[in-house]
Design a protein around this motif. Structure first.
Motif, PDB file in Angstrom:
ATOM      1  N   VAL A 114     115.498  79.489 130.103  1.00 43.44           N
ATOM      2  CA  VAL A 114     114.459  78.472 130.307  1.00 43.44           C
ATOM      3  C   VAL A 114     115.089  77.142 130.712  1.00 43.44           C
ATOM      4  O   VAL A 114     114.599  76.447 131.602  1.00 43.44           O
ATOM      5  CB  VAL A 114     113.591  78.319 129.032  1.00 43.44           C
ATOM      6  N   ALA A 115     116.201  76.783 130.089  1.00 40.72           N
ATOM      7  CA  ALA A 115     116.885  75.533 130.413  1.00 40.72           C
ATOM      8  C   ALA A 115     117.403  75.560 131.854  1.00 40.72           C
ATOM      9  O   ALA A 115     117.361  74.541 132.551  1.00 40.72           O
ATOM     10  CB  ALA A 115     118.015  75.277 129.429  1.00 40.72           C
ATOM     11  N   TRP A 116     117.907  76.720 132.327  1.00 42.39           N
ATOM     12  CA  TRP A 116     118.349  76.817 133.723  1.00 42.39           C
ATOM     13  C   TRP A 116     117.178  76.613 134.676  1.00 42.39           C
ATOM     14  O   TRP A 116     117.337  76.021 135.750  1.00 42.39           O
ATOM     15  CB  TRP A 116     119.031  78.150 134.009  1.00 42.39           C
ATOM     16  N   TYR A 117     115.989  77.116 134.305  1.00 42.51           N
ATOM     17  CA  TYR A 117     114.804  76.871 135.140  1.00 42.51           C
ATOM     18  C   TYR A 117     114.487  75.380 135.197  1.00 42.51           C
ATOM     19  O   TYR A 117     114.109  74.855 136.244  1.00 42.51           O
ATOM     20  CB  TYR A 117     113.578  77.645 134.634  1.00 42.51           C
ATOM     21  N   LEU A 118     114.649  74.703 134.079  1.00 41.78           N
ATOM     22  CA  LEU A 118     114.418  73.263 134.050  1.00 41.78           C
ATOM     23  C   LEU A 118     115.424  72.543 134.958  1.00 41.78           C
ATOM     24  O   LEU A 118     115.061  71.639 135.708  1.00 41.78           O
ATOM     25  CB  LEU A 118     114.506  72.738 132.620  1.00 41.78           C
ATOM     26  N   VAL A 119     116.674  72.962 134.913  1.00 38.19           N
ATOM     27  CA  VAL A 119     117.692  72.391 135.801  1.00 38.19           C
ATOM     28  C   VAL A 119     117.316  72.665 137.260  1.00 38.19           C
ATOM     29  O   VAL A 119     117.458  71.790 138.122  1.00 38.19           O
ATOM     30  CB  VAL A 119     119.093  72.972 135.481  1.00 38.19           C
ATOM     31  N   SER A 120     116.803  73.867 137.539  1.00 37.38           N
ATOM     32  CA  SER A 120     116.422  74.223 138.905  1.00 37.38           C
ATOM     33  C   SER A 120     115.298  73.352 139.445  1.00 37.38           C
ATOM     34  O   SER A 120     115.200  73.145 140.653  1.00 37.38           O
ATOM     35  CB  SER A 120     115.978  75.694 138.967  1.00 37.38           C
ATOM     36  N   VAL A 121     114.465  72.832 138.555  1.00 42.58           N
ATOM     37  CA  VAL A 121     113.385  71.942 138.979  1.00 42.58           C
ATOM     38  C   VAL A 121     113.877  70.496 139.068  1.00 42.58           C
ATOM     39  O   VAL A 121     113.604  69.793 140.041  1.00 42.58           O
ATOM     40  CB  VAL A 121     112.187  72.047 138.010  1.00 42.58           C
ATOM     41  N   LEU A 122     114.608  70.047 138.063  1.00 37.44           N
ATOM     42  CA  LEU A 122     115.062  68.655 138.019  1.00 37.44           C
ATOM     43  C   LEU A 122     116.125  68.337 139.068  1.00 37.44           C
ATOM     44  O   LEU A 122     116.150  67.233 139.612  1.00 37.44           O
ATOM     45  CB  LEU A 122     115.633  68.324 136.640  1.00 37.44           C
ATOM     46  N   ASN A 123     117.007  69.282 139.336  1.00 36.66           N
ATOM     47  CA  ASN A 123     118.140  69.023 140.224  1.00 36.66           C
ATOM     48  C   ASN A 123     117.710  68.539 141.607  1.00 36.66           C
ATOM     49  O   ASN A 123     118.145  67.461 142.044  1.00 36.66           O
ATOM     50  CB  ASN A 123     119.031  70.258 140.313  1.00 36.66           C
ATOM     51  N   PRO A 124     116.854  69.261 142.332  1.00 36.17           N
ATOM     52  CA  PRO A 124     116.480  68.742 143.650  1.00 36.17           C
ATOM     53  C   PRO A 124     115.667  67.454 143.580  1.00 36.17           C
ATOM     54  O   PRO A 124     115.767  66.604 144.466  1.00 36.17           O
ATOM     55  CB  PRO A 124     115.662  69.871 144.286  1.00 36.17           C
ATOM     56  N   LEU A 125     114.884  67.292 142.521  1.00 35.46           N
ATOM     57  CA  LEU A 125     114.106  66.050 142.392  1.00 35.46           C
ATOM     58  C   LEU A 125     115.023  64.851 142.204  1.00 35.46           C
ATOM     59  O   LEU A 125     114.862  63.820 142.861  1.00 35.46           O
ATOM     60  CB  LEU A 125     113.133  66.153 141.212  1.00 35.46           C
ATOM     61  N   VAL A 126     115.990  64.974 141.314  1.00 36.37           N
ATOM     62  CA  VAL A 126     116.891  63.850 141.033  1.00 36.37           C
ATOM     63  C   VAL A 126     117.821  63.592 142.210  1.00 36.37           C
ATOM     64  O   VAL A 126     117.929  62.459 142.691  1.00 36.37           O
ATOM     65  CB  VAL A 126     117.702  64.111 139.735  1.00 36.37           C
ATOM     66  N   LEU A 127     118.500  64.632 142.695  1.00 37.75           N
ATOM     67  CA  LEU A 127     119.448  64.423 143.796  1.00 37.75           C
ATOM     68  C   LEU A 127     118.736  63.982 145.070  1.00 37.75           C
ATOM     69  O   LEU A 127     119.244  63.129 145.806  1.00 37.75           O
ATOM     70  CB  LEU A 127     120.267  65.686 144.055  1.00 37.75           C
ATOM     71  N   GLY A 128     117.569  64.531 145.338  1.00 33.43           N
ATOM     72  CA  GLY A 128     116.808  64.131 146.516  1.00 33.43           C
ATOM     73  C   GLY A 128     116.345  62.690 146.433  1.00 33.43           C
ATOM     74  O   GLY A 128     116.403  61.945 147.416  1.00 33.43           O
ATOM     75  N   THR A 129     115.891  62.270 145.256  1.00 32.08           N
ATOM     76  CA  THR A 129     115.422  60.897 145.078  1.00 32.08           C
ATOM     77  C   THR A 129     116.575  59.905 145.191  1.00 32.08           C
ATOM     78  O   THR A 129     116.453  58.867 145.862  1.00 32.08           O
ATOM     79  CB  THR A 129     114.723  60.744 143.710  1.00 32.08           C
ATOM     80  N   VAL A 130     117.691  60.205 144.548  1.00 37.45           N
ATOM     81  CA  VAL A 130     118.855  59.316 144.637  1.00 37.45           C
ATOM     82  C   VAL A 130     119.367  59.265 146.075  1.00 37.45           C
ATOM     83  O   VAL A 130     119.688  58.196 146.604  1.00 37.45           O
ATOM     84  CB  VAL A 130     119.965  59.754 143.656  1.00 37.45           C
ATOM     85  N   GLY A 131     119.421  60.433 146.732  1.00 40.80           N
ATOM     86  CA  GLY A 131     119.869  60.469 148.124  1.00 40.80           C
ATOM     87  C   GLY A 131     118.968  59.675 149.045  1.00 40.80           C
ATOM     88  O   GLY A 131     119.437  58.907 149.889  1.00 40.80           O
TER      89      GLY A 131
END
Length: 141
Positions: A114-131
Motif C-alpha cells: 500500500v505504501a508503494w502505491y502511495l509513493v507511485s501517486v505522490l512521486n509524479p505529483l511532487v517531482l512534476g510540480t517541483v520541475g
C-alpha cells in the motif's frame, strides 16, 4: 539553484514524472515482455535522485529571503509542497532501503505494498510540480 540549471533540471524532473506515470499506469500491458521489477530497479535510482533534488529545491525556497514576506496563499502552497516532498522522501527511502535489504524470495507486507502505491501517486505529483516550478522560475529570469 543557479539560473542556468533551473530550466534543464526542471525539464528533467517534469519529464521523469511523465515517464514514471506512464510506467505506473501502463505496465500491465507490457509486463509479459518487460517485467516491472526490472523497470523499477532502474527507476528507483532515478527516483532517489529526483527526490533529493526536489528536497534541496523546496528547502532552498523555504529558507530563501522573502519567504516570510510572501502572501498567505503562497506561504500555504510552499508549506504544502515542502511537507509533501519530505513525506515522499521519508516514505520512498524507507521502502527502498527495505527493498534493497530484502532477502531473496522474501515478499512485501500488505502495508508496504500500500505504501508503494502511495509513493507511485505522490512521486509524479511532487517531482512534476517541483520541475514545473523550476522551469517557470527560469523563464521569469
Amino acid at each position: 539553484m543557479p539560473d542556468v540549471l533551473r530550466k534543464p533540471v526542471g525539464g528533467a524532473l517534469f519529464g521523469y514524472a511523465i515517464i514514471y506515470t506512464v510506467q505506473v499506469v501502463f505496465h500491465p500491458f507490457y509486463s509479459d515482455v518487460l517485467p516491472s521489477g526490472d523497470v523499477y530497479r532502474v527507476l528507483n535510482y532515478l527516483t532517489a535522485v529526483g527526490i533529493l533534488v526536489s528536497v534541496v529545491v523546496v528547502w532552498t525556497r523555504r529558507t530563501s529571503a522573502g519567504y516570510s514576506d510572501a502572501p498567505a496563499g503562497r506561504d500555504l502552497g510552499e508549506q504544502a509542497g515542502f511537507y509533501c516532498t519530505l513525506a515522499l522522501a521519508i516514505l520512498f527511502f524507507t521502502l527502498w532501503f527495505r527493498l534493497i535489504n530484502q532477502a531473496d524470495g522474501e515478499s512485501f507486507s500488505q502495508a508496504d505494498t500500500v505504501a508503494w502505491y502511495l509513493v507511485s501517486v505522490l512521486n509524479p505529483l511532487v517531482l512534476g510540480t517541483v520541475g514545473a516550478g523550476l522551469w517557470k522560475s527560469a523563464a521569469k529570469g
